[in-house]
Motif scaffolding. Structure first.
Motif, PDB file in Angstrom:
ATOM      1  N   SER A 120      -7.284  18.053  50.183  1.00 35.32           N
ATOM      2  CA  SER A 120      -7.984  18.887  49.072  1.00 35.32           C
ATOM      3  C   SER A 120      -8.535  17.870  47.735  1.00 35.32           C
ATOM      4  CB  SER A 120      -7.045  19.772  48.632  1.00 35.32           C
ATOM      5  OG  SER A 120      -5.373  18.601  48.636  1.00 35.32           O
ATOM      6  N   ARG A 121      -8.199  18.296  46.937  1.00 35.92           N
ATOM      7  CA  ARG A 121      -8.081  17.323  45.441  1.00 35.92           C
ATOM      8  C   ARG A 121      -6.828  16.194  44.778  1.00 35.92           C
ATOM      9  NH1 ARG A 121      -9.181  20.804  40.015  1.00 35.92           N
ATOM     10  NH2 ARG A 121      -8.742  19.218  38.929  1.00 35.92           N
ATOM     11  N   LYS A 122      -6.917  15.708  44.761  1.00 30.61           N
ATOM     12  CA  LYS A 122      -5.718  15.550  44.241  1.00 30.61           C
ATOM     13  C   LYS A 122      -4.812  14.919  42.931  1.00 30.61           C
ATOM     14  CE  LYS A 122      -6.845  11.104  47.265  1.00 30.61           C
ATOM     15  NZ  LYS A 122      -8.849  10.020  47.062  1.00 30.61           N
ATOM     16  N   PRO A 123      -3.471  15.045  42.930  1.00 28.62           N
ATOM     17  CA  PRO A 123      -2.967  15.270  43.391  1.00 28.62           C
ATOM     18  C   PRO A 123      -2.629  16.241  45.129  1.00 28.62           C
ATOM     19  CG  PRO A 123      -1.140  15.427  42.247  1.00 28.62           C
ATOM     20  CD  PRO A 123      -2.937  15.651  41.751  1.00 28.62           C
ATOM     21  N   TYR A 124      -2.302  16.128  46.414  1.00 29.44           N
ATOM     22  CA  TYR A 124      -2.500  16.822  47.247  1.00 29.44           C
ATOM     23  C   TYR A 124      -1.609  18.620  47.233  1.00 29.44           C
ATOM     24  CZ  TYR A 124      -5.228  13.520  49.655  1.00 29.44           C
ATOM     25  OH  TYR A 124      -5.803  11.647  49.682  1.00 29.44           O
ATOM     26  N   SER A 125      -0.712  17.620  47.396  1.00 29.27           N
ATOM     27  CA  SER A 125       0.575  18.177  46.870  1.00 29.27           C
ATOM     28  C   SER A 125       0.507  19.630  45.929  1.00 29.27           C
ATOM     29  CB  SER A 125       2.294  17.667  46.896  1.00 29.27           C
ATOM     30  OG  SER A 125       1.886  17.116  45.675  1.00 29.27           O
ATOM     31  N   LYS A 126      -0.659  19.139  44.729  1.00 27.94           N
ATOM     32  CA  LYS A 126      -0.037  20.040  43.658  1.00 27.94           C
ATOM     33  C   LYS A 126      -1.142  21.484  44.402  1.00 27.94           C
ATOM     34  CE  LYS A 126      -2.035  20.640  39.008  1.00 27.94           C
ATOM     35  NZ  LYS A 126      -2.433  19.506  37.963  1.00 27.94           N
ATOM     36  N   PHE A 127      -2.159  21.071  45.133  1.00 25.82           N
ATOM     37  CA  PHE A 127      -3.341  21.809  45.426  1.00 25.82           C
ATOM     38  C   PHE A 127      -3.081  22.222  46.710  1.00 25.82           C
ATOM     39  CE2 PHE A 127      -4.585  19.027  42.578  1.00 25.82           C
ATOM     40  CZ  PHE A 127      -5.710  20.276  41.807  1.00 25.82           C
ATOM     41  N   ILE A 128      -2.207  22.752  47.838  1.00 22.25           N
ATOM     42  CA  ILE A 128      -1.333  22.897  49.373  1.00 22.25           C
ATOM     43  C   ILE A 128      -0.545  23.381  49.051  1.00 22.25           C
ATOM     44  CG2 ILE A 128      -1.320  21.796  51.516  1.00 22.25           C
ATOM     45  CD1 ILE A 128      -3.077  19.834  50.605  1.00 22.25           C
ATOM     46  N   SER A 129      -0.436  24.484  49.328  1.00 24.72           N
ATOM     47  CA  SER A 129       0.752  25.640  49.431  1.00 24.72           C
ATOM     48  C   SER A 129       0.777  26.743  49.816  1.00 24.72           C
ATOM     49  CB  SER A 129       1.756  25.287  47.942  1.00 24.72           C
ATOM     50  OG  SER A 129       1.185  26.180  46.983  1.00 24.72           O
ATOM     51  N   GLY A 130       1.484  26.942  50.493  1.00 24.74           N
ATOM     52  CA  GLY A 130       1.932  28.334  51.467  1.00 24.74           C
ATOM     53  C   GLY A 130       1.114  28.672  52.418  1.00 24.74           C
TER      54      GLY A 130
END
Ligand SMILES: [Zn+2]
Length: 493
Positions: free
Chosen positions: A232-242
């Motif tokens: 995804s956009r970086k940082p990935y962990s900011k944009f990936i959840s749920g």
């Protein structure tokens, strides 16, 4: 070229206490554009020369190869090249050499190039022309050296090398040949840099940062299952959840258990990036073209296929179907795949990645409180109750030890891991919080790189102080002068 003789010669020379080590007999290689062989010659000499003494690449005076030579560890270049080329009506540039007779335009914007045209120069008497071309050649050489020093300062030297080596196919061979020495170069490469990692082509896949991350990944303890996500956009962990979307099963199909699953993003050039550590330099501080080349896709596929062997069930996101060359036909439809963010789990993973597997559990035990920046939402300070354990550096997300953190890390990892061992004489200075000089270090963890957090101990492994390393382990071993560790605090009672 005789590599064994080069090595022997360098070993013998290193026994002398010289101010400078020359690497010679390379002019024929450079004149004939045998840059690939030049890399072997220089690297085989470098490996056996001490790091604390300047190395002079004899006869190398062309700015086109300065960046490459510096990346290999050369410090000094030829001082006569600019005038010798001028004598011959040849103008230097980082793109190559221009013969005056072929020039329609002047090649740069220096004083000479701005004031005269090629016709003006051609019409001049020989001596006047030579002096002006020499002035241009010097200007270009100094400009390149300044650019290289800036690149070292900001950590973009390899980007510059890869750019410069596009000037000639033989130079591209050189940078490709240099990738055979990545393990040696990595020992000198800081873990974190001011500038982001830029992917400039397939050569970037062989850089220290990529090798280092993949070595970490190979060594990490793995959970039962793996969920593989598209970038995804970086940082990935900011944009990936749920809810994460649609998945295919690879391997043995079983139930999904979020607690027993590693969540990773598949991306160029680092391969697989665990979501918990993705903010660490350079995993998020990196940029690659959106249109992937065949080499990089092959590279991450190769890494992927070796890495997943230890997992029971691998769940691959449907958007990765075209990226991976594995057969994916069995959809996972039993339940929704979800990713739940958890600060403590993230911090433990970062500590493990930074200090060694298992460090996170000891460092982050107790009643963990996480304080975040009001402005950016990023983690800043981590406490056990009210006791500060570590801070998180905003620029690269590495953890910075407090006194309590240093004590916990010392208890968590075995000697000499994360340690710099000082001799008896310098114990009181270390306890006092004074900086540690290289010559007082008797041993250190070979994995230390500049800017790493380190524990300072005596030979009985008593914790004396902690701080930040200014050098890498090989440099600490080699240097007889100068600071090695900037001490943050001593443990004087
Ligand atoms: Zn010029």
């Amino acid at each position: 070229t005789f590599m064994d003789l080069r090595q022997k010669c360098a070993s013998e020379l290193s026994k002398l206490d010289a101010d400078l080590y020359p690497i010679g007999a390379v002019v024929p290689l450079m004149e004939s554009y045998h840059y690939k062989e030049l890399v072997d010659v220089v690297m085989n000499s470098m490996m056996h020369l001490p790091d604390n003494t300047a190395r002079h690449l004899m006869g190398a005076g062309h700015p086109m190869i300065f960046a490459l030579a510096v990346a290999m560890g050369c410090d000094l270049f030829d001082s006569a090249a600019y005038i010798l080329y001028a004598e011959d009506d040849r103008l230097l540039s980082t793109r190559g050499t221009f013969k005056l007779e072929n020039l329609q335009e002047m090649p740069c914007s220096c004083e000479v190039c701005s004031k005269y045209t090629p016709d003006d120069l051609r019409a001049m008497p020989k001596k006047q022309r030579r002096d002006l071309i020499a002035q241009h050649n010097l200007h270009v050489s100094f400009a390149e050296l300044r650019l290289i020093r800036q690149a070292i300062y900001e950590g973009s030297l390899m980007e510059l090398v890869e750019e410069r080596c596009r000037a000639h196919p033989a130079l591209l061979d050189a940078v490709r040949q240099l990738s055979n020495y990545t393990e040696d170069l990595e020992k000198y490469d800081p873990r974190s840099k001011k500038s982001a990692f830029f992917y400039t082509g397939a050569e970037s896949l062989k850089r220290s940062e990529v090798l280092r991350h993949q070595q970490k990944m190979t060594a990490m303890p793995k959970k039962r299952d793996l969920v593989v996500l598209p970038p995804s956009r970086k940082p990935y962990s900011k944009f990936i959840s749920g809810k994460l979307g649609e998945f295919y099963v690879y391997g043995n199909k079983g139930e999904f258990d979020g607690e027993n699953t590693d969540f990773m993003v598949l991306d160029v050039p680092f391969g697989l990036i665990p979501l918990e550590v993705d903010e660490l330099y350079p995993l998020s501080q990196s940029a690659t073209p959106k249109i992937r080349d065949k080499d990089s896709l092959e590279f991450i596929n190769q890494f992927f296929s070796e890495f997943i062997e230890d997992y029971n069930q691998v769940l691959v996101h449907s958007r990765l179907k075209d990226t991976l060359d594995i057969e994916l036909s069995d959809k996972f439809e039993d339940e929704e795949i979800r990713y739940k963010k958890d600060d403590v789990r993230k911090l433990k993973a970062i500590a493990d990645y930074q200090f060694g597997w298992g460090a996170g559990e000891s460092l982050l035990k107790g009643n963990i409180n996480v304080e975040k920046s009001k402005k950016t939402g990023k983690i800043r300070h981590i406490y056990d109750g009210k006791t500060l354990i570590v801070n998180m550096r905003a620029s690269d997300s590495y953890l910075v030890l407090s006194k309590e953190g240093a004590k916990r890390l010392h208890g968590a990892c075995e000697y000499p891991k994360n340690r710099v061992v000082v001799n008896k004489d310098s114990e009181p200075f270390a306890l006092d919080g004074k900086s540690v000089f290289s010559k007082f270090v008797v041993e250190c963890d070979e994995n230390i790189r500049s800017n790493d957090e380190v524990l300072i101990v005596n030979e009985d492994d008593r914790l004396l102080a902690f701080g930040k390393s200014l050098l890498s382990a090989v440099e600490i071993d080699n240097f007889q002068t100068g600071q090695a560790i900037k001490t943050r605090k001593g443990f004087k009672k």
